[in-house]
Design a protein around this motif. Structure first.
Motif, PDB file in Angstrom:
ATOM      1  N   GLY A  36       2.571  -4.650   4.079  1.00 25.71           N
ATOM      2  CA  GLY A  36       1.213  -4.148   3.916  1.00 25.71           C
ATOM      3  C   GLY A  36       0.168  -4.950   4.664  1.00 25.71           C
ATOM      4  O   GLY A  36      -0.987  -5.008   4.235  1.00 25.71           O
ATOM      5  N   GLN A  37       0.530  -5.552   5.772  1.00 24.06           N
ATOM      6  CA  GLN A  37      -0.395  -6.376   6.538  1.00 24.06           C
ATOM      7  C   GLN A  37      -1.054  -5.556   7.645  1.00 24.06           C
ATOM      8  O   GLN A  37      -0.406  -4.746   8.298  1.00 24.06           O
ATOM      9  N   CYS A  38      -2.347  -5.807   7.839  1.00 27.11           N
ATOM     10  CA  CYS A  38      -3.071  -5.189   8.950  1.00 27.11           C
ATOM     11  C   CYS A  38      -3.461  -6.273   9.939  1.00 27.11           C
ATOM     12  O   CYS A  38      -4.268  -7.155   9.612  1.00 27.11           O
ATOM     13  N   PRO A  39      -2.904  -6.266  11.138  1.00 27.83           N
ATOM     14  CA  PRO A  39      -3.248  -7.288  12.134  1.00 27.83           C
ATOM     15  C   PRO A  39      -4.724  -7.216  12.533  1.00 27.83           C
ATOM     16  O   PRO A  39      -5.368  -6.168  12.430  1.00 27.83           O
ATOM     17  N   VAL A  40      -5.233  -8.319  13.008  1.00 23.98           N
ATOM     18  CA  VAL A  40      -6.613  -8.379  13.491  1.00 23.98           C
ATOM     19  C   VAL A  40      -6.793  -7.410  14.663  1.00 23.98           C
ATOM     20  O   VAL A  40      -5.941  -7.303  15.539  1.00 23.98           O
ATOM     21  N   SER A  44      -6.905  -0.200   9.227  1.00 24.39           N
ATOM     22  CA  SER A  44      -5.797   0.085   8.311  1.00 24.39           C
ATOM     23  C   SER A  44      -6.177   1.223   7.378  1.00 24.39           C
ATOM     24  O   SER A  44      -7.363   1.430   7.074  1.00 24.39           O
ATOM     25  N   ASP A  45      -5.166   1.927   6.929  1.00 24.65           N
ATOM     26  CA  ASP A  45      -5.363   3.065   6.033  1.00 24.65           C
ATOM     27  C   ASP A  45      -4.229   3.122   5.026  1.00 24.65           C
ATOM     28  O   ASP A  45      -3.091   2.748   5.326  1.00 24.65           O
ATOM     29  N   HIS A 128       1.366   7.472  23.405  1.00 21.82           N
ATOM     30  CA  HIS A 128       0.673   7.816  22.175  1.00 21.82           C
ATOM     31  C   HIS A 128      -0.809   7.474  22.327  1.00 21.82           C
ATOM     32  O   HIS A 128      -1.159   6.455  22.917  1.00 21.82           O
ATOM     33  N   ALA A 129      -1.692   8.336  21.799  1.00 21.20           N
ATOM     34  CA  ALA A 129      -3.131   8.093  21.902  1.00 21.20           C
ATOM     35  C   ALA A 129      -3.556   6.837  21.147  1.00 21.20           C
ATOM     36  O   ALA A 129      -4.579   6.230  21.461  1.00 21.20           O
ATOM     37  N   PHE A 130      -2.770   6.458  20.130  1.00 21.20           N
ATOM     38  CA  PHE A 130      -3.054   5.256  19.357  1.00 21.20           C
ATOM     39  C   PHE A 130      -1.880   4.291  19.461  1.00 21.20           C
ATOM     40  O   PHE A 130      -0.751   4.690  19.735  1.00 21.20           O
ATOM     41  N   ALA A 131      -2.166   3.026  19.237  1.00 21.99           N
ATOM     42  CA  ALA A 131      -1.129   2.010  19.150  1.00 21.99           C
ATOM     43  C   ALA A 131      -1.107   1.489  17.721  1.00 21.99           C
ATOM     44  O   ALA A 131      -2.153   1.138  17.168  1.00 21.99           O
ATOM     45  N   GLY A 132       0.064   1.457  17.106  1.00 21.20           N
ATOM     46  CA  GLY A 132       0.140   0.964  15.740  1.00 21.20           C
ATOM     47  C   GLY A 132       1.421   1.358  15.050  1.00 21.20           C
ATOM     48  O   GLY A 132       2.381   1.814  15.675  1.00 21.20           O
ATOM     49  N   GLU A 133       1.409   1.191  13.746  1.00 20.33           N
ATOM     50  CA  GLU A 133       2.621   1.355  12.952  1.00 20.33           C
ATOM     51  C   GLU A 133       2.270   2.014  11.620  1.00 20.33           C
ATOM     52  O   GLU A 133       1.178   1.822  11.089  1.00 20.33           O
ATOM     53  N   GLU A 134       3.224   2.766  11.081  1.00 18.06           N
ATOM     54  CA  GLU A 134       3.004   3.441   9.800  1.00 18.06           C
ATOM     55  C   GLU A 134       4.233   3.304   8.914  1.00 18.06           C
ATOM     56  O   GLU A 134       5.359   3.381   9.391  1.00 18.06           O
ATOM     57  N   ARG A 135       3.978   3.089   7.635  1.00 19.35           N
ATOM     58  CA  ARG A 135       5.046   2.939   6.640  1.00 19.35           C
ATOM     59  C   ARG A 135       5.024   4.137   5.700  1.00 19.35           C
ATOM     60  O   ARG A 135       3.973   4.521   5.193  1.00 19.35           O
ATOM     61  N   PHE A 136       6.198   4.721   5.447  1.00 18.56           N
ATOM     62  CA  PHE A 136       6.383   5.833   4.529  1.00 18.56           C
ATOM     63  C   PHE A 136       7.306   5.349   3.411  1.00 18.56           C
ATOM     64  O   PHE A 136       8.457   4.998   3.682  1.00 18.56           O
ATOM     65  N   VAL A 137       6.846   5.355   2.175  1.00 10.67           N
ATOM     66  CA  VAL A 137       7.624   4.764   1.087  1.00 10.67           C
ATOM     67  C   VAL A 137       7.599   5.654  -0.147  1.00 10.67           C
ATOM     68  O   VAL A 137       6.550   6.204  -0.521  1.00 10.67           O
TER      69      VAL A 137
END
Length: 206
Positions: A36-40, A44-45, A128-137
Motif C-alpha cells: 500500500g505504498q505510494c512513491p513520491v 494514489s487512489d 500506456h498513457a500513465f506510468a504506475g501500478e495497481e493492486r486488486f485484492v
C-alpha cells in the motif's frame, strides 16, 4: 495504441507479442502497491467494495479474480482472458472512451496468495498513457465481511495525459466503479449493485 475501432485478433496478437518482449515496466517502483505504498511523485487512489460475508463468498470472489472476471465491464475488456494467473503474465486491455479505443498492456508483477487474502498487482508497460501500478485484492476480514479492494499509484506518462488529466481522472473514477460492479456481479449475481463503504476515490488506471 489508439484505434477508431476494436482491434482484430491478428492486431491483438501482434500487440501482445510486442508487449511480452518488453523487459521492464514503464516505472521503477516495482511492487510498491503490495504494502500500500505510494512513491513520491505519484497520485494514489484506493477503492473498496463489500462483496458479502463468509467463506463461500470469499471462495467465489477468489475464483472470479483468478479468472479475470474483474475485467468484464462495459468500459474495459481483457482481450486475452486465457492469460495465466501468474507473475509475468501480460494482459492486453481494450479501453473504450470518447468515441475511440485504447489498446494497452499491463504486466502482472506479483501475486498475493494468503489464506484470507488473494490478489495481484500489475504495472504499466511502454505506450500506456500513465506510468504506475495497481493492486486488486479480495480479502475475508475478521468481521466476516468479504471485500474487494483496489489500490493504485500513477502519474502521466504522455503529454496528452498531462493536458487532459482532469477528464482522465473522471474516467478513472468510472473505471473503478465498473471493476467493483464486475466483482459484485461475479459473486452475488447479475442484479447485485456495488457498495463502497469507505466512499473512496477512484482507482487511477485501467
Amino acid at each position: 495504441m489508439f484505434l477508431l475501432r476494436p482491434p482484430t485478433p491478428a492486431q491483438t496478437e501482434q500487440f501482445l507479442t510486442a508487449q511480452r518482449a518488453l523487459k521492464a515496466t514503464s516505472y521503477g517502483e516495482l511492487c510498491a502497491t503490495r504494502e500500500g505504498q505510494c512513491p513520491v511523485g505519484y497520485l494514489s487512489d484506493q477503492h473498496r467494495f463489500v462483496l458479502g460475508a463468509g467463506e463461500a463468498c470469499f471462495r467465489r470472489a477468489v475464483a472470479a479474480l483468478r479468472s479475470w472476471q474483474v475485467f468484464e465491464t462495459p468500459w474495459v475488456t481483457l482481450l486475452n482472458p486465457d492469460a495465466p494467473f501468474e507473475v509475468g503474465a501480460t494482459l492486453a486491455l481494450l479501453v473504450r472512451h470518447l468515441g475511440f479505443y485504447s489498446l494497452i498492456g499491463n504486466r502482472v508483477v506479483y501475486l498475493l496468495e494468503d489464506e484470507r487474502r488473494v490478489g495481484f498487482g500489475y504495472g504499466t508497460l511502454e505506450g500506456h498513457a500513465f506510468a504506475g501500478e495497481e493492486r486488486f485484492v479480495v480479502e475475508w476480514l475478521p468481521t466476516g465481511e468479504v471485500v474487494f479492494e483496489l489500490f493504485a499509484f500513477s502519474r502521466p506518462a504522455l503529454p496528452l495525459a498531462r493536458v487532459g488529466q482532469p477528464v482522465v481522472r473522471r474516467f478513472q473514477a468510472a473505471g473503478a466503479a465498473q471493476y467493483g460492479a464486475a466483482m459484485v456481479r461475479a459473486v452475488q449475481g447479475p442484479e447485485a449493485s456495488p457498495h463502497d463503504p469507505d466512499g473512496g476515490s477512484a482507482s487511477s488506471m485501467p
